[in-house]
Scaffold this motif. Structure first.
Motif, short mmCIF file in Angstrom:
data_model
loop_
_atom_site.label_atom_id
_atom_site.label_comp_id
_atom_site.label_asym_id
_atom_site.label_seq_id
_atom_site.Cartn_x
_atom_site.Cartn_y
_atom_site.Cartn_z
N ASP A 21 0.84 -1.19 0.00
CA ASP A 21 0.00 0.00 0.00
C ASP A 21 0.88 1.25 0.00
O ASP A 21 1.79 1.39 0.82
N ALA A 22 0.61 2.17 -0.91
CA ALA A 22 1.44 3.37 -1.05
C ALA A 22 1.39 4.27 0.18
O ALA A 22 2.27 5.12 0.36
N ASN A 23 0.40 4.10 1.04
CA ASN A 23 0.31 4.90 2.26
C ASN A 23 1.10 4.30 3.42
O ASN A 23 1.06 4.81 4.54
N ALA A 24 1.79 3.19 3.16
CA ALA A 24 2.51 2.49 4.22
C ALA A 24 3.95 2.22 3.80
O ALA A 24 4.28 2.22 2.61
N PRO A 25 4.82 1.98 4.77
CA PRO A 25 6.19 1.58 4.42
C PRO A 25 6.20 0.23 3.71
O PRO A 25 5.24 -0.54 3.78
N THR A 26 7.30 -0.05 3.07
CA THR A 26 7.46 -1.33 2.38
C THR A 26 7.39 -2.48 3.39
O THR A 26 7.63 -2.28 4.59
N ALA A 79 15.86 1.76 5.94
CA ALA A 79 15.21 3.01 6.36
C ALA A 79 13.78 2.69 6.75
O ALA A 79 13.01 2.16 5.94
N LEU A 80 13.41 3.00 7.98
CA LEU A 80 12.07 2.64 8.45
C LEU A 80 10.97 3.45 7.78
O LEU A 80 9.81 3.05 7.81
N ASP A 81 11.33 4.57 7.18
CA ASP A 81 10.33 5.37 6.46
C ASP A 81 10.41 5.15 4.95
O ASP A 81 9.99 5.99 4.16
N GLN A 82 10.94 4.00 4.56
CA GLN A 82 10.99 3.64 3.13
C GLN A 82 9.56 3.27 2.70
O GLN A 82 9.03 2.25 3.08
N MET A 83 8.94 4.14 1.92
CA MET A 83 7.53 3.98 1.58
C MET A 83 7.35 3.17 0.29
O MET A 83 8.20 3.19 -0.61
N ASN A 84 6.23 2.48 0.22
CA ASN A 84 5.85 1.82 -1.02
C ASN A 84 5.56 2.88 -2.09
O ASN A 84 4.98 3.93 -1.78
N PRO A 85 5.95 2.64 -3.32
CA PRO A 85 5.68 3.63 -4.37
C PRO A 85 4.20 3.66 -4.77
O PRO A 85 3.46 2.70 -4.54
#
Length: 736
Positions: free
Chosen positions: A548-553, A670-676
């Motif tokens: 989900d793009a609103n969540a981290p990977t 990186a804990l804030d690595q977000m899904n694209p």
């Protein structure tokens, strides 16, 4: 064939009725149906399917039988509560009577309906109080008696149909004082009415009862082994055979991935089954009973209940409950949904399959360090398969018949304790939770988020929408005070030891926020020089939120969970309480994973100065083993048959301590690595996965189809070119 609709129940969050027990009238022209959600008995015209009358009955009616001009209806939750009764939630807006100590459903009943009544509001002739979880009913061949199976009381109530009173209670286990654990939930008579056969669900057995209520001499003669949780039974008189439907059954063979040549199982890889059992002679029952006792390891119960001996030396794990231990503080960490191979498949010392490892050393350096510094458990299993039963097994060491019979679609509730319709007083074991056991025996408790319903949101209640992961991450980093992180206990009895400014299940809140909160609380305990003896921690983010793009990977969320776990263990091991501490950890269930040994095999942790160092322990353990070991240390008696028969984890401990503390490793991700965003993903499969993830419900545990999320995680971590292990696919699509 054809089907008839029932009137909608119009309950909160579910319009449809839940049909339960069925019975035909004596002339076969009418069908009586239990409306389990609306608390009604429907009378239906068999020819047309039209509802003739609806009778109010008790809470969650389960079964119905007809005797003459009366219908008898068993009610899982007893009588309807009245004003002033203490109640608790029972799913979809239903309230049920509960006890004042544990807040668990505390009544069962049988409603007697006069079918000749002039009006439905006058038809309830009597409400007979029986015992807990009144479930299946059976009528004796001479119509003199109705027998009600009380699944959560391990006994049967015999009702005289002439007086509509309970005239005898029959135990479905050898002795009324035996620990809870038979779960009688279905029954049938032999044609002569002299023998009653009872499905003891949690003993995987049929109890054979000599039925003699006239002289109050009914008794258990023995047990017959059958399949996994028998839930229905009938007598085939022509063949003199018992036909037993078992709710679960083992797979016939492992699944095979033809491309990779590998085989294995997942936790949904099972079938229902039917046992066809020739009626045994009474002389055969001792041998058959012995097989049942051996299957559920009954001999261990005697050891679990052995009285403590005087003048015993302190041992890390006492040989008997009540004997001394140098361990005074137990910390229990409950995580979410991983198998062994997913995380530790890359650990060469253990029985792993590296090809199935997606969250290995790179993503979980702290968990890898824990199992290398302390104990690597490569033969430990979850007792549950998803969060609804996983959190029950993790805290009560039991799965009730109500729980087992809800697996089809969880129509009343999803009782993991983490939100609306996820707290259900009918679902819980009558023996209570581990915290009830502790409080009862004077052991202090503190609970960080387990069985707590999130009430997170914006502090400014006028602000629209809900905070996203980035908002909670910003709060963690900068503490701006714009978001509210909070929860309420699912079970009222937990309120005194469950802080409401903490949250367990809320995937948008980083686990490192939880770790910081816990370490701050630990500092308070250090200042007061007092720490609770049992501390429970819900640490859920290894569940992930797909792509989900609103969540981290997925990798970032697992890394977040790993770092938080490491930080918690580091803080605890550097505290003044470390010398007398043991930390246990396990996943509540393995639902989203795959494994080459078993879909139930999971990651588990034993961390303590008294734990072995650099050891591989392949002894077979499961969730109840962890609970039993905690009880053994804290001097708590077992709650029921399952933790009593569980093997304490003696092989993980030593009586020569090593007080070296644990030092957490930094994350590699990186804990804030977000899904694209999906539009920015070139690979068509990954783009489709992201679109699916955006529609999935990660607000509730396990609210995503298992196979879909499995594939999303596999593709995200392994790439779309690596073949998905086909044997991990759920046999029956499960979208609970």
């Amino acid at each position: 064939s054809h089907s008839y609709p029932l009137p909608p129940a119009q309950a909160p969050r579910r319009k449809e009725e839940i049909p339960a027990g069925l019975a035909l009238s004596t002339d076969g022209k009418k069908l009586f149906v239990c409306g389990n959600l609306s608390n009604q008995l429907f009378e239906m015209d068999v020819a047309t399917g039209k509802i003739i009358r609806s009778f109010p009955v008790g809470v969650a009616p389960y079964d119905v039988v007809v005797v003459g001009d009366k219908a008898y209806v068993s009610n899982w939750g007893g009588r309807r509560p009245k004003s002033g009764d203490l109640t608790g939630p029972a799913g979809r807006g239903t309230e049920v009577k509960v006890d004042a100590v544990m807040n668990i459903a505390n009544e069962g009943s049988v409603s007697v309906i006069d079918l000749n009544a002039s009006a439905v509001d006058r038809a309830l002739k009597q409400e007979i109080i029986v015992q807990l979880h009144a479930s299946a009913l059976a009528v004796s061949p001479n119509q003199r008696y109705v027998v009600c199976a009380n699944a959560n009381s391990d006994n049967l109530s015999v009702i005289d149909t002439r007086t509509d009173t309970v005239i005898e209670t029959i135990w479905a286990k050898q002795n009324p004082a035996d620990l809870f654990g038979a779960s009688p939930n279905a029954l049938c008579f032999a044609p002569d009415g002299k023998t009653l056969y009872v499905a003891n669900g949690t003993q995987n057995a049929i109890a054979v009862i000599r039925f003699s209520p006239a002289d109050r001499e009914s008794k258990l003669l023995g047990l017959i082994p059958v399949g996994w949780f028998p839930g229905a039974i009938t007598f085939d008189a022509k063949r003199k055979t018992l036909c037993v439907a078992n709710i679960k059954g083992h797979p016939i063979a492992p699944k095979r991935d033809e491309k990779k040549g590998q085989t294995g199982f997942n936790s949904h890889h099972y079938f229902g089954s039917v046992s066809l059992v020739p009626v045994p002679k009474e002389s055969d029952l001792p041998k058959l009973s012995a097989a049942v006792y051996e299957n559920y390891r009954r001999d261990r119960i005697e050891l679990a209940l052995a009285k403590p001996r005087a003048h015993q030396p302190a041992r890390a794990i006492p040989e008997r409950i009540g004997e001394p231990s140098p361990i005074k503080h137990v910390v229990y960490v409950i995580k979410e949904n991983r198998t062994y191979d997913q995380v530790f498949g890359d650990v060469l010392e253990g029985n792993g399959d590296a090809s199935l490892c997606i969250f290995g050393q790179k993503f979980t350096p702290n968990q890898h360090k824990m199992v290398r510094d302390f104990v690597l458990l490569d033969n430990t299993y979850c007792s549950g398969i998803l969060s609804a039963d996983g959190h029950q097994w993790s805290t009560t060491a039991f799965g009730t018949e109500y729980l087992e019979k809800s697996f089809a679609s969880w129509p009343r509730s999803y009782p993991d304790g983490m939100g609306e319709d996820e707290n259900d007083a009918l679902a819980y074991a009558p023996t209570g939770f581990i915290w009830d056991n502790a409080i009862k025996h004077g052991v202090s408790v503190w609970n960080f988020g387990e069985f707590a319903m999130p009430t997170c949101g914006w502090k400014d209640t006028k602000r629209k929408g809900s905070p996203k992961w980035k908002d909670y991450w910003d709060e963690f980093q900068h503490g701006r005070g714009e978001v509210l992180i909070a929860s309420q206990p699912s079970v009222e009895a937990m309120r005194l030891f469950t802080p409401t400014n903490f949250v367990g299940w809320e995937m948008s809140v980083p686990d490192v926020w939880r770790a910081r909160y816990i370490t701050n609380q630990l500092a308070e305990w250090e200042r007061s020089r007092q720490m609770p003896q049992l501390v429970i921690i819900c640490l859920p983010n290894d569940h992930t939120s797909g792509t989900d793009a609103n969540a981290p990977t997925p990798g970032a969320l697992v890394a977040d969970n790993d770092l938080a776990f490491g930080q918690i263990v580091e803080a605890l091991s550097h505290s003044s309480f470390w010398k007398s501490m043991a930390i246990f950890g396990i996943e509540d269930d393995p639902q989203n994973g795959w494994d080459h040994v078993s879909g139930y095999r999971t990651t588990a942790y034993v961390i303590s100065p008294w734990a072995k160092r650099n050891a591989v322990v392949s002894t077979q353990y499961n969730t109840t083993s962890l609970l039993r070991t905690m009880e053994q240390i804290l001097g708590l008696p077992p709650m029921n048959q399952f933790d009593a028969t569980a093997l304490p984890m003696f092989d993980c401990f030593t009586n020569t301590p090593d007080f070296t503390p644990f030092t957490a490793l930094p994350t590699n991700i990186a804990l804030d690595q977000m899904n694209p965003e999906p539009k920015n993903i070139k690979n068509a499969t990954l783009r489709e996965d992201a679109q699916h993830s955006a529609r999935l419900n990660f607000k509730k545990p396990d609210a995503c189809p298992e196979d879909l999320l499995n594939r999303i995680l596999w593709n995200a971590m392994k790439g779309t070119e690596t073949p998905y292990p086909a044997w991990a696919i759920t046999l029956v699509e499960d979208d609970d």
